[in-house]
Scaffold this motif. Structure first.
Motif, PDB file in Angstrom:
ATOM      1  N   VAL A 155      30.002  -3.411  23.451  1.00  0.00           N
ATOM      2  CA  VAL A 155      30.495  -4.372  22.410  1.00  0.00           C
ATOM      3  C   VAL A 155      31.393  -5.539  22.818  1.00  0.00           C
ATOM      4  CG1 VAL A 155      31.672  -4.612  20.264  1.00  0.00           C
ATOM      5  CG2 VAL A 155      30.349  -2.613  20.710  1.00  0.00           C
ATOM      6  N   ALA A 166      32.211  -1.505  21.796  1.00  0.00           N
ATOM      7  CA  ALA A 166      31.958  -2.772  21.109  1.00  0.00           C
ATOM      8  C   ALA A 166      32.460  -3.946  21.934  1.00  0.00           C
ATOM      9  CB  ALA A 166      32.623  -2.763  19.740  1.00  0.00           C
ATOM     10  N   LEU A 195      31.342  -8.623  14.532  1.00  0.00           N
ATOM     11  CA  LEU A 195      31.796  -7.443  15.264  1.00  0.00           C
ATOM     12  C   LEU A 195      33.034  -7.751  16.092  1.00  0.00           C
ATOM     13  CD1 LEU A 195      31.236  -4.507  15.896  1.00  0.00           C
ATOM     14  CD2 LEU A 195      29.750  -5.242  17.761  1.00  0.00           C
ATOM     15  N   ALA A 239      27.038  -0.293  17.212  1.00  0.00           N
ATOM     16  CA  ALA A 239      28.470  -0.318  17.526  1.00  0.00           C
ATOM     17  C   ALA A 239      29.312  -0.425  16.263  1.00  0.00           C
ATOM     18  CB  ALA A 239      28.772  -1.486  18.459  1.00  0.00           C
TER      19      ALA A 239
END
Length: 549
Positions: free
Chosen positions: A5, A45, A26, A276
């Motif tokens: 990630v 992540a 993310l 993730a």
């Protein structure tokens, strides 16, 4: 497989902007969650971001396809068949080490990609100079094909290399053989855990020539059944014979279609990002935070006001002001007779210092214990209401923001009360005027009474006194005496009414000043940190939503 990630997002364009948005989401979620969710959960992540950035920066025109399978599945034969090359014939042998073998079609830009994947130069093959006799729909320009080490090898280094490169591939082709296509080793370790990657997965049943023709459809159907049971019902299953060439063109067409669509890299990244984000969401959740309502804020302020003893302080201010006004403006004779003694300072034990703090101590001897318990409970209740429904990491973060360990909110409330601009001790200017008038009235009454007594005694003797005149039939001294005796108490009554009204106004001003001081402290030390933490959670939640959308 370990899913990686973000820490920074690559720059995409066109249809890739959706991947950029997901990756940015993310990244934002991970940044916001740092210190709230364990680093071990966030680490995959963070790794993905760097890998994704490098992948699409190096080459967005190539599709990395990895052939993975067990010993004897015919991966290397399939690799040779897809490349239309007998690699041994051009001096390149299948490596006996843990390294994968790679072949790139149209190597422009692929060199950096191969170096990024860690493929040594001696294990790279180029199709650039070879005569490609493939039909248009089977041309594989833009393909980077990897022949991975056998997943069931006894060499640990082979497992490490395969696990590493599986995370780099845009498209995974699992090569199964007729005798071991249901082998638990590959299904349990790789295929089943990657059910969320069905969009970037193909399954090839190799050596299909070893199955009687009439049983091939049944064998392919059985493979599809197993995959459906493992959560991959839509994964294409293609039967091939790498040695005879059966089905190889079908596999090439499938690969060529995906290469032309340039969708595999984006689909793989999308799956990585979603996986993730899902892991983080399991710990951090994604429920909407209630936040701090107006009602909750009023409840906090009221509770802190009560715990600080403001009602008692305000009442003491009003009572003290009224009594001191009575002392200053009342009829002195009554006070001298003891009917209205000096009770204000003695009764309140103020020691002559009139301040909110001294009034709080005198009116609420247990204030310290009550204040701390009440204030801490009010702050905790606000944090609980604001974070209701959130997962534990964020609930704990909101609670810590409301009452951090490095400062005492109760002490800061005490300081705010002490520093409040409340004019408690200064008398009203008119008190002094009335006091002078009352003293003059008492003096006039005493002097008039003495004059009348002396005048009466003089009338019985031959002493002559000055004539002060009269008001009608009543002597002036008698009129002054009556006016003083009636006017003084009347002025005291009127002054008392005015003093009570003034005391109420002063108490009201004190109440407003104290509430304002406590409200400002609550806003700065409790509400603002909680709202800041909720804003951070909002960033995290929005990022998770973008990553999973």
């Amino acid at each position: 497989m370990t899913t990686p990630v973000p820490s920074g997002a690559p720059v995409f364009s066109g249809s890739g902007s959706d991947v950029s948005r997901r990756l940015d989401g993310l990244t934002n979620a991970v940044t916001a969650a740092r210190g709230r969710i364990d680093d071990e959960i966030l680490a995959p992540a963070e790794m993905l971001s760097e890998r994704a950035t490098e992948r699409l920066t190096l080459s967005g025109e190539h599709t990395i396809v990895a052939l993975a399978g067990a010993t004897g599945s015919g991966k290397s034969s399939l690799f040779n068949s897809l490349t239309d090359l007998e690699l041994a014939g051009v001096g390149v042998r299948r490596p006996t080490t843990s390294w994968a073998l790679a072949c790139a079609w149209g190597p422009d830009g692929a060199q950096g990609l191969l170096e990024w994947m860690g493929i040594p130069a001696r294990h790279q093959v180029s199709r650039m100079s070879m005569l490609d006799r493939s039909a248009e729909d089977t041309k594989l320009d833009g393909l980077v094909l990897l022949d991975l080490p056998d997943h069931d090898s006894t060499e640990v280094s082979h497992h490490v290399e395969m696990d590493r490169l599986v995370t780099h591939a845009d498209l995974l082709v699992w090569v199964l053989d007729p005798q071991k296509y249901a082998d638990a080793a590959i299904h349990d370790r790789y295929i089943r855990p990657m059910a969320s990657y069905s969009d970037v997965t193909l399954v090839v049943l190799n050596q299909i020539d070893r199955i009687p023709f009439e049983q091939r459809d049944r064998a392919l159907a059985d493979v599809r059944r197993i995959l459906a049971d493992e959560g991959l019902p839509d994964v294409p299953v293609i039967g091939v014979s790498a040695t005879r060439g059966d089905g190889v063109d079908d596999l090439k067409r499938e690969l060529a279609a995906r290469i032309r669509a340039k969708s595999s890299a984006k689909a793989r990244l999308t799956s990585d990002i979603a996986a993730a984000a899902a892991v983080i969401e399991q710990v951090g959740g994604s429920s909407e935070a209630p936040g701090i309502s107006e009602a909750a804020r009023r409840t906090l302020d009221d509770a802190l006001v009560d715990s600080a003893g403001v009602p008692q302080i305000v009442e003491a201010i009003e009572s003290s002001t009224r009594r001191r006004a009575a002392l200053a403006t009342g009829w002195p004779v009554l006070r001298w007779l003891g009917r209205e003694g000096d009770e204000s300072s003695d009764e309140l034990a103020l020691g002559g210092v009139l301040s909110p703090a001294s009034l709080a101590r005198s009116t609420a001897p247990e204030a310290a214990r009550v204040q701390r318990a009440g204030a801490e409970l009010a702050v905790r209740d606000l944090a609980e209401q604001a974070s209701a429904g959130l997962e534990r990491p964020w609930r704990d973060a909101v609670r810590d923001a409301a009452n951090p360990r490095d400062r005492d909110v109760v002490d800061e409330l005490d300081a705010a009360v002490r520093a409040a601009s409340v004019d408690v001790g200064r008398p009203a200017p008119w008190w002094r005027v009335v006091q002078v008038v009352q003293l003059v009235a008492v003096a006039a009454a005493v002097l008039s009474l003495v004059w009348l007594v002396v005048q009466g005694v003089a009338s019985l003797t031959s002493i002559d006194l000055p004539d002060l005149g009269s008001v009608g039939p009543v002597p002036t001294a008698a009129v002054v005496l009556v006016v003083a005796l009636l006017g003084g108490p009347l002025l005291a009554f009127v002054s008392g009414v005015a003093a009570r009204a003034g005391a109420r106004r002063k108490a009201q001003r004190a109440d407003e000043a104290l509430r304002s001081a406590i409200g400002s402290t609550a806003s700065e030390r409790v509400v603002a940190p909680v709202e800041g933490e909720l804003d951070r959670y909002g960033t995290y939640r929005s990022g998770i939503a973008d990553a999973l959308s």
